[in-house]
Design a protein around this motif. Structure first.
Motif: not given
Length: 103
Positions: A42-56, A60-62, A66-73
């Protein structure tokens, strides 16, 4: 009479322990590591908070990546969660040491 009691006991033992369980019975019987596996899925499928862009948006990629799609981090984290208890301890210790050296 003893034979009948023994046969009756064996029949119910095999019937209750080796029968195919329904989904409700399986959820009630989850214990220990099985419960942890369910919670980690359950926890690995949920989205987590990005401290770089401020979005959830951290997903998880592998294992541990972990990858944030909007800011590409891309960030290294825990296997099932973005931050582990040990990483939180290290982060607070580094912050405290950094503040001590700046004084």
């Amino acid at each position: 009479f003893l034979f009948f009691f023994f046969f009756f006991f064996l029949f119910f033992f095999f019937f209750f322990f080796f029968k195919q369980k329904t989904a409700y019975e399986m959820l009630r019987s989850l214990v220990g590591s099985e419960m942890c596996i369910r919670d980690s899925l359950i926890s690995q499928k949920s989205k987590h908070f990005c401290s770089f862009c401020g979005k959830f948006s951290f997903k998880r990629k592998a294992v541990g990546i972990w990858r944030c799609d909007p800011c590409q981090k891309t960030v290294a984290g825990g296997a099932y969660t973005l931050s582990t208890p040990n990483s939180n301890t290290v982060r607070s210790t580094v912050r405290r040491l950094r503040e001590q050296t700046q004084k």
